[in-house]
Design a protein around this motif. Structure first.
Motif, PDB file in Angstrom:
ATOM      1  N   LYS A 145       0.837  -1.198   0.000  1.00  0.00           N
ATOM      2  CA  LYS A 145       0.000   0.000   0.000  1.00  0.00           C
ATOM      3  C   LYS A 145       0.877   1.255   0.000  1.00  0.00           C
ATOM      4  O   LYS A 145       1.734   1.425   0.873  1.00  0.00           O
ATOM      5  CB  LYS A 145      -0.942  -0.008   1.212  1.00  0.00           C
ATOM      6  N   GLU A 146       0.626   2.133  -0.963  1.00  0.00           N
ATOM      7  CA  GLU A 146       1.452   3.330  -1.136  1.00  0.00           C
ATOM      8  C   GLU A 146       1.462   4.201   0.107  1.00  0.00           C
ATOM      9  O   GLU A 146       2.494   4.792   0.461  1.00  0.00           O
ATOM     10  CB  GLU A 146       0.952   4.128  -2.342  1.00  0.00           C
ATOM     11  N   GLU A 147       0.320   4.293   0.796  1.00  0.00           N
ATOM     12  CA  GLU A 147       0.236   5.173   1.955  1.00  0.00           C
ATOM     13  C   GLU A 147       1.083   4.683   3.128  1.00  0.00           C
ATOM     14  O   GLU A 147       1.363   5.438   4.065  1.00  0.00           O
ATOM     15  CB  GLU A 147      -1.221   5.342   2.409  1.00  0.00           C
ATOM     16  N   LYS A 148       1.503   3.426   3.090  1.00  0.00           N
ATOM     17  CA  LYS A 148       2.352   2.890   4.153  1.00  0.00           C
ATOM     18  C   LYS A 148       3.828   3.225   3.931  1.00  0.00           C
ATOM     19  O   LYS A 148       4.652   3.020   4.815  1.00  0.00           O
ATOM     20  CB  LYS A 148       2.181   1.375   4.246  1.00  0.00           C
ATOM     21  N   ILE A 149       4.142   3.739   2.741  1.00  0.00           N
ATOM     22  CA  ILE A 149       5.539   4.100   2.450  1.00  0.00           C
ATOM     23  C   ILE A 149       5.738   5.547   2.887  1.00  0.00           C
ATOM     24  O   ILE A 149       5.790   6.480   2.086  1.00  0.00           O
ATOM     25  CB  ILE A 149       5.856   3.895   0.959  1.00  0.00           C
ATOM     26  N   ASP A 150       5.823   5.728   4.187  1.00  0.00           N
ATOM     27  CA  ASP A 150       5.922   7.063   4.765  1.00  0.00           C
ATOM     28  C   ASP A 150       7.358   7.340   5.193  1.00  0.00           C
ATOM     29  O   ASP A 150       8.279   6.552   4.937  1.00  0.00           O
ATOM     30  CB  ASP A 150       4.950   7.199   5.936  1.00  0.00           C
ATOM     31  N   ASP A 151       7.558   8.491   5.843  1.00  0.00           N
ATOM     32  CA  ASP A 151       8.914   8.864   6.254  1.00  0.00           C
ATOM     33  C   ASP A 151       9.518   7.840   7.212  1.00  0.00           C
ATOM     34  O   ASP A 151      10.734   7.603   7.174  1.00  0.00           O
ATOM     35  CB  ASP A 151       8.902  10.244   6.917  1.00  0.00           C
ATOM     36  N   LEU A 152       8.689   7.248   8.070  1.00  0.00           N
ATOM     37  CA  LEU A 152       9.205   6.245   8.999  1.00  0.00           C
ATOM     38  C   LEU A 152       9.713   5.028   8.239  1.00  0.00           C
ATOM     39  O   LEU A 152      10.829   4.546   8.497  1.00  0.00           O
ATOM     40  CB  LEU A 152       8.119   5.824   9.987  1.00  0.00           C
ATOM     41  N   ALA A 153       8.929   4.519   7.302  1.00  0.00           N
ATOM     42  CA  ALA A 153       9.344   3.352   6.525  1.00  0.00           C
ATOM     43  C   ALA A 153      10.632   3.641   5.756  1.00  0.00           C
ATOM     44  O   ALA A 153      11.545   2.804   5.708  1.00  0.00           O
ATOM     45  CB  ALA A 153       8.235   2.936   5.567  1.00  0.00           C
ATOM     46  N   ILE A 154      10.711   4.826   5.158  1.00  0.00           N
ATOM     47  CA  ILE A 154      11.891   5.187   4.369  1.00  0.00           C
ATOM     48  C   ILE A 154      13.116   5.345   5.270  1.00  0.00           C
ATOM     49  O   ILE A 154      14.227   4.928   4.915  1.00  0.00           O
ATOM     50  CB  ILE A 154      11.617   6.465   3.562  1.00  0.00           C
ATOM     51  N   THR A 155      12.931   5.925   6.440  1.00  0.00           N
ATOM     52  CA  THR A 155      14.045   6.085   7.374  1.00  0.00           C
ATOM     53  C   THR A 155      14.556   4.734   7.851  1.00  0.00           C
ATOM     54  O   THR A 155      15.773   4.487   7.893  1.00  0.00           O
ATOM     55  CB  THR A 155      13.622   6.955   8.571  1.00  0.00           C
ATOM     56  N   VAL A 156      13.646   3.829   8.210  1.00  0.00           N
ATOM     57  CA  VAL A 156      14.051   2.489   8.634  1.00  0.00           C
ATOM     58  C   VAL A 156      14.793   1.782   7.504  1.00  0.00           C
ATOM     59  O   VAL A 156      15.861   1.183   7.713  1.00  0.00           O
ATOM     60  CB  VAL A 156      12.830   1.658   9.086  1.00  0.00           C
ATOM     61  N   GLN A 157      14.237   1.859   6.294  1.00  0.00           N
ATOM     62  CA  GLN A 157      14.878   1.222   5.141  1.00  0.00           C
ATOM     63  C   GLN A 157      16.276   1.778   4.912  1.00  0.00           C
ATOM     64  O   GLN A 157      17.222   1.025   4.622  1.00  0.00           O
ATOM     65  CB  GLN A 157      14.011   1.424   3.891  1.00  0.00           C
ATOM     66  N   THR A 158      16.441   3.070   5.067  1.00  0.00           N
ATOM     67  CA  THR A 158      17.749   3.691   4.843  1.00  0.00           C
ATOM     68  C   THR A 158      18.747   3.276   5.916  1.00  0.00           C
ATOM     69  O   THR A 158      19.888   2.903   5.611  1.00  0.00           O
ATOM     70  CB  THR A 158      17.608   5.222   4.810  1.00  0.00           C
ATOM     71  N   LEU A 159      18.337   3.328   7.174  1.00  0.00           N
ATOM     72  CA  LEU A 159      19.230   2.920   8.264  1.00  0.00           C
ATOM     73  C   LEU A 159      19.616   1.453   8.130  1.00  0.00           C
ATOM     74  O   LEU A 159      20.773   1.072   8.349  1.00  0.00           O
ATOM     75  CB  LEU A 159      18.563   3.177   9.614  1.00  0.00           C
ATOM     76  N   ASN A 160      18.645   0.621   7.770  1.00  0.00           N
ATOM     77  CA  ASN A 160      18.925  -0.805   7.629  1.00  0.00           C
ATOM     78  C   ASN A 160      19.904  -1.086   6.493  1.00  0.00           C
ATOM     79  O   ASN A 160      20.876  -1.838   6.655  1.00  0.00           O
ATOM     80  CB  ASN A 160      17.624  -1.581   7.388  1.00  0.00           C
TER      81      ASN A 160
END
Length: 284
Positions: free
Chosen positions: A179-194
């Motif tokens: 779901k596009e709406e779940k790709i928020d700043d939190l998801a992107i930040t976690v993905q980047t840190l990981n």
């Protein structure tokens, strides 16, 4: 490297944990974070290029019913890189040995996401009666076709936060979240840190994965949780269920509607309820 903004959610969940480092026989430090003080123990294994943050949306609620133990597996997150590229069996044995040091007397259940589901299935061979139950999340190596990773955009050479977030948003959309709406700043930040914390290619470790030889003689409950639209299931969810039920007749398969591969992040309440239902805590 592009700087990331401070994230209150990540910091809050991080601060609620206790962290312990366990040294392997190779003198490699493995980070373990723990939440909760009572209840059955869940050892939760992250996915490839991941860390404890793959469970960011889950641990705060789950620790009300469980003791949660989450390693950053060797070569990921805050854990050190092993001095050699291990086979999957070697990697699994290292984690079992570390857990024996951390939890010398306690039994635990394993919950593995994606790469972690392959690791967890191999850990069953070495952990014996220490493990009570195995739950595979987003398991995608069903044996009918080789795993094929979607084409991703490079985030390493970007020069601005906007470029970084655009690349990671795309990568999350084609691989992780439905779901596009779940790709928020939190998801992107976690993905980047990981992804920044990854020091080894998980696909090189998992190349030696052989599910049937690891699980067919395991006399423990096995569950699988998938998102309905998990793109890593190349032949689709129905085929994956059929394949796993052929391999493991007693397996319990659970599908969470309208979600992708990173199902526990996308719909944490439904995922947590499913885990509660399948766990020993449901009987207590």
């Amino acid at each position: 490297m592009v700087d990331l903004d401070f994230n209150k959610t990540i910091q809050s969940v991080n601060d609620a944990s206790t962290q312990v480092f366990i040294k392997t026989k190779e003198d490699t430090k493995i980070s373990f974070r723990q939440w909760g003080e009572a209840g059955p123990i869940l050892v939760m294994l992250h996915g490839g290029y991941g860390s404890w943050m793959h469970w960011l949306n889950n641990v705060s609620e789950l620790c009300k019913n469980f003791r949660i133990v989450v390693p950053d597996m060797p070569g990921f997150g805050e854990s050190e890189l092993l001095p050699y590229l291990p086979s999957l069996d070697q990697y699994a044995q290292i984690l079992v040995d570390a857990l024996d040091k951390l939890l010398p007397e306690e039994q635990y259940s394993l919950v593995g996401f994606s790469f972690g589901s392959a690791i967890g299935s191999h850990m069953m061979k070495f952990a014996g009666d220490k493990v009570k139950r195995l739950t595979l999340v987003g398991y995608n190596r069903t044996g009918n076709m080789p795993f094929k990773r979607p084409k991703m955009k490079s985030w390493r050479d970007v020069s601005s936060k906007e470029e970084l977030f655009a690349a990671q948003r795309f990568n999350l959309s084609v691989m992780m979240l439905h779901k596009e709406e779940k790709i928020d700043d939190l998801a992107i930040t976690v993905q980047t840190l990981n992804t920044r914390g990854g020091k080894v290619r998980s696909l090189e470790i998992v190349a030696t994965h052989d599910l049937p030889s690891r699980l067919l003689e395991v006399n423990k409950p096995i569950d699988i949780i998938w998102g309905e639209f998990d793109v890593t299931l190349i032949n689709g969810i129905d085929n994956a269920q059929e394949r796993m039920q052929e391999l493991i007749p007693d397996v319990e398969c659970h599908v969470i509607d309208n979600t992708g591969h990173w199902v526990q992040f996308e719909e944490p309440e439904q995922f947590n309820n499913c885990l509660l239902y399948t766990s020993d805590a449901a009987d207590e």
